[in-house]
Design a protein around this motif. Sequence first.
Motif, PDB file in Angstrom:
ATOM      1  N   GLN A  46      84.813  26.833  69.215  1.00 45.75           N
ATOM      2  CA  GLN A  46      83.650  25.726  69.051  1.00 45.75           C
ATOM      3  C   GLN A  46      83.496  25.112  70.495  1.00 45.75           C
ATOM      4  O   GLN A  46      82.418  24.633  71.065  1.00 45.75           O
ATOM      5  CB  GLN A  46      84.043  25.119  67.796  1.00 45.75           C
ATOM      6  N   LEU A  47      84.671  24.680  71.145  1.00 43.51           N
ATOM      7  CA  LEU A  47      84.646  23.899  72.183  1.00 43.51           C
ATOM      8  C   LEU A  47      84.088  24.695  73.456  1.00 43.51           C
ATOM      9  O   LEU A  47      83.347  24.230  74.256  1.00 43.51           O
ATOM     10  CB  LEU A  47      86.133  23.263  72.597  1.00 43.51           C
ATOM     11  N   LEU A  48      84.711  26.044  73.361  1.00 41.53           N
ATOM     12  CA  LEU A  48      84.107  26.966  74.358  1.00 41.53           C
ATOM     13  C   LEU A  48      82.611  27.243  74.380  1.00 41.53           C
ATOM     14  O   LEU A  48      81.997  27.196  75.298  1.00 41.53           O
ATOM     15  CB  LEU A  48      84.986  28.314  74.425  1.00 41.53           C
ATOM     16  N   VAL A  49      82.301  27.272  73.138  1.00 41.23           N
ATOM     17  CA  VAL A  49      80.728  27.507  72.867  1.00 41.23           C
ATOM     18  C   VAL A  49      79.867  26.511  73.335  1.00 41.23           C
ATOM     19  O   VAL A  49      78.983  26.222  74.119  1.00 41.23           O
ATOM     20  CB  VAL A  49      80.269  28.017  71.261  1.00 41.23           C
ATOM     21  N   SER A  50      80.309  25.086  73.014  1.00 37.11           N
ATOM     22  CA  SER A  50      79.768  24.006  73.285  1.00 37.11           C
ATOM     23  C   SER A  50      79.657  23.384  74.707  1.00 37.11           C
ATOM     24  O   SER A  50      78.768  23.207  75.233  1.00 37.11           O
ATOM     25  CB  SER A  50      79.962  22.730  72.137  1.00 37.11           C
ATOM     26  N   THR A  51      80.888  23.959  75.436  1.00 39.95           N
ATOM     27  CA  THR A  51      80.796  23.454  76.801  1.00 39.95           C
ATOM     28  C   THR A  51      80.357  24.615  77.695  1.00 39.95           C
ATOM     29  O   THR A  51      80.045  24.600  78.675  1.00 39.95           O
ATOM     30  CB  THR A  51      82.383  22.958  77.209  1.00 39.95           C
ATOM     31  N   GLN A  52      80.776  26.004  77.373  1.00 41.15           N
ATOM     32  CA  GLN A  52      80.528  26.923  78.329  1.00 41.15           C
ATOM     33  C   GLN A  52      79.509  28.025  78.017  1.00 41.15           C
ATOM     34  O   GLN A  52      79.030  28.678  79.054  1.00 41.15           O
ATOM     35  CB  GLN A  52      81.652  27.683  78.601  1.00 41.15           C
ATOM     36  N   ALA A  53      78.883  28.062  76.907  1.00 44.24           N
ATOM     37  CA  ALA A  53      78.143  28.978  76.342  1.00 44.24           C
ATOM     38  C   ALA A  53      77.055  28.634  75.032  1.00 44.24           C
ATOM     39  O   ALA A  53      77.493  29.217  74.010  1.00 44.24           O
ATOM     40  CB  ALA A  53      78.980  30.228  75.786  1.00 44.24           C
ATOM     41  N   PRO A  54      76.501  27.388  75.153  1.00 41.17           N
ATOM     42  CA  PRO A  54      75.754  27.013  74.146  1.00 41.17           C
ATOM     43  C   PRO A  54      74.689  28.039  73.701  1.00 41.17           C
ATOM     44  O   PRO A  54      74.373  27.771  72.534  1.00 41.17           O
ATOM     45  CB  PRO A  54      74.905  25.685  74.926  1.00 41.17           C
ATOM     46  N   GLY A  55      74.363  29.192  74.444  1.00 37.00           N
ATOM     47  CA  GLY A  55      73.571  29.861  73.866  1.00 37.00           C
ATOM     48  C   GLY A  55      73.953  30.953  72.749  1.00 37.00           C
ATOM     49  O   GLY A  55      73.406  31.617  71.977  1.00 37.00           O
ATOM     50  N   LEU A  56      75.424  30.665  72.587  1.00 38.61           N
ATOM     51  CA  LEU A  56      75.971  31.455  71.471  1.00 38.61           C
ATOM     52  C   LEU A  56      76.000  30.641  70.222  1.00 38.61           C
ATOM     53  O   LEU A  56      76.194  31.230  69.068  1.00 38.61           O
ATOM     54  CB  LEU A  56      77.445  31.830  71.860  1.00 38.61           C
TER      55      LEU A  56
END
Length: 112
Positions: A46-56
Amino acid sequence: MEPLKLIETNPGKYSLLLDAGTTSVDGLVEELGHEPGGYFWEGVAQLLVSTQAPGLEGRFSYDPEASMFCAYGQDRLALEQLATLMAAVANDADRMRELIELADAEGFEFDD
């Protein structure tokens, strides 16, 4: 993608899996006050998506257990991208330390 595995569970349906407790960063995660179980790894995702890949965001769902991380859905490409992001921290102690420090700074709490 190691130590994660992407499998096709049914035609057009995929699961991204990580057996908790099998990564090279588990000792560091524990040292930093967390339990490296499936719920912790959901927080990492969740943290990776929100900070590095919000398109996911919203392109797959999570279904972790204590001993296993699982993300699933029909978007194989999105799960492959998540696997790449997660493998980078699962295999690199410095990156994991940075991610946990970021979580602390932003008030993000892992569910572990």
